[in-house]
Design a protein around this motif. Structure first.
Motif, PDB file in Angstrom:
ATOM      1  N   VAL A  67       0.580  -1.342   0.224  1.00 24.16           N
ATOM      2  CA  VAL A  67       0.283   0.475  -0.102  1.00 24.16           C
ATOM      3  C   VAL A  67       1.294   1.078   0.107  1.00 24.16           C
ATOM      4  O   VAL A  67       1.587   1.164   0.852  1.00 24.16           O
ATOM      5  CB  VAL A  67      -0.708  -0.225   0.941  1.00 24.16           C
ATOM      6  N   SER A  68       1.134   2.083  -0.799  1.00 26.40           N
ATOM      7  CA  SER A  68       1.502   3.622  -1.012  1.00 26.40           C
ATOM      8  C   SER A  68       0.896   4.812  -0.548  1.00 26.40           C
ATOM      9  O   SER A  68       0.878   5.540   0.146  1.00 26.40           O
ATOM     10  CB  SER A  68       2.013   3.460  -1.552  1.00 26.40           C
ATOM     11  N   ASP A  69      -1.012   4.390  -0.918  1.00 26.24           N
ATOM     12  CA  ASP A  69      -1.966   5.861  -0.724  1.00 26.24           C
ATOM     13  C   ASP A  69      -2.889   4.871   0.433  1.00 26.24           C
ATOM     14  O   ASP A  69      -3.812   4.096  -0.009  1.00 26.24           O
ATOM     15  CB  ASP A  69      -2.149   6.215  -1.858  1.00 26.24           C
ATOM     16  N   ILE A  70      -3.401   5.639   0.963  1.00 23.19           N
ATOM     17  CA  ILE A  70      -4.395   5.959   1.819  1.00 23.19           C
ATOM     18  C   ILE A  70      -5.358   6.874   2.121  1.00 23.19           C
ATOM     19  O   ILE A  70      -5.131   8.730   1.904  1.00 23.19           O
ATOM     20  CB  ILE A  70      -4.586   5.774   3.763  1.00 23.19           C
ATOM     21  N   PHE A  71      -6.446   6.217   1.695  1.00 17.88           N
ATOM     22  CA  PHE A  71      -7.988   7.512   1.738  1.00 17.88           C
ATOM     23  C   PHE A  71      -9.283   7.486   2.972  1.00 17.88           C
ATOM     24  O   PHE A  71      -9.359   5.967   3.162  1.00 17.88           O
ATOM     25  CB  PHE A  71      -8.618   7.787   0.286  1.00 17.88           C
ATOM     26  N   VAL A  72      -9.504   8.298   3.680  1.00 13.34           N
ATOM     27  CA  VAL A  72     -10.461   7.900   4.374  1.00 13.34           C
ATOM     28  C   VAL A  72     -11.916   9.060   4.372  1.00 13.34           C
ATOM     29  O   VAL A  72     -11.708  10.363   4.249  1.00 13.34           O
ATOM     30  CB  VAL A  72      -9.814   8.088   5.815  1.00 13.34           C
ATOM     31  N   SER A  73     -12.976   8.595   4.380  1.00 16.03           N
ATOM     32  CA  SER A  73     -13.916   8.874   4.890  1.00 16.03           C
ATOM     33  C   SER A  73     -13.445  10.544   6.384  1.00 16.03           C
ATOM     34  O   SER A  73     -12.424  10.435   6.947  1.00 16.03           O
ATOM     35  CB  SER A  73     -15.290   8.785   5.035  1.00 16.03           C
TER      36      SER A  73
END
Length: 195
Positions: free
Chosen positions: A45-51
């Motif tokens: 994993v290189s990118d995390i997106f979140v609510s």
């Protein structure tokens, strides 16, 4: 090819006195999430997106601490807007949810329509993936209702509650190709049972 993991938050602390978007993970939810974040499938994993909801942010903060990865917040990754009713206790809540999925173009008790929520989550997910800074896999921490709507869309199926996550307390994920959006697998438990 990079994989995108759409992950729903696990168990939360339900408090009718606190607005639902501010609920955090329970001890059991934290335990399950920690185990998920340590899984080898997340090594690339290189990118995390979140609510921007607290329970999803708890997830992103856990992955950040274990993997030393920053995350980006996007309010469009939030659950379907149910602020018109606030907290509704089961079984009435599940009755409203059934209506929400059965009549996707109708606002049930002032809730955001399923069709509108589906368009919003699809746009947020595709724009997040397009804006990633790394070349590895992507994790999106979000919610079960909009996850069901996204999964229906990615499968080319009409909106249906039949594609809901199999664990009512949350803590499931599905995977798809980050570039083509082709589904790799549908819902699985974030912490599979040991055989």
């Amino acid at each position: 090819m990079a994989v995108a993991y759409f992950v729903t938050h696990p168990e939360v602390i339900i408090d009718p006195e606190v607005p639902v978007p501010q609920w955090g993970l329970s001890a059991r939810g934290h335990e399950r999430l920690q185990a998920f974040c340590a899984r080898p499938i997340l090594n690339s994993v290189s990118d995390i997106f979140v609510s921007d909801e607290r329970k999803a942010l708890d997830c992103a903060e856990t992955l950040k601490s274990l993997r030393n990865l920053e995350f980006r917040i996007d309010p469009r990754l939030g659950e379907n807007d149910r602020s018109s009713t606030g907290y509704v206790a089961p079984p009435r809540f599940w009755e409203i949810v059934a209506e929400f999925f059965a009549h996707p173009d109708t606002s049930i008790l002032g809730w955001e329509t399923a069709a509108d929520a589906q368009r919003r989550i699809k746009t947020a997910v595709t724009e997040s993936i397009a804006g990633r800074t790394g070349k590895g896999d992507v994790v999106i921490f979000s919610h079960g209702g909009v996850g069901t709507l996204l999964l229906c869309d990615l499968l080319g199926e009409p909106i249906s509650q039949n594609r809901s996550q199999p664990i009512s307390g949350g803590g499931c994920y599905f995977a798809f190709d980050a570039d083509t959006l082709a589904i790799r697998h549908t819902w699985q438990d974030i912490v599979p049972e040991q055989s």
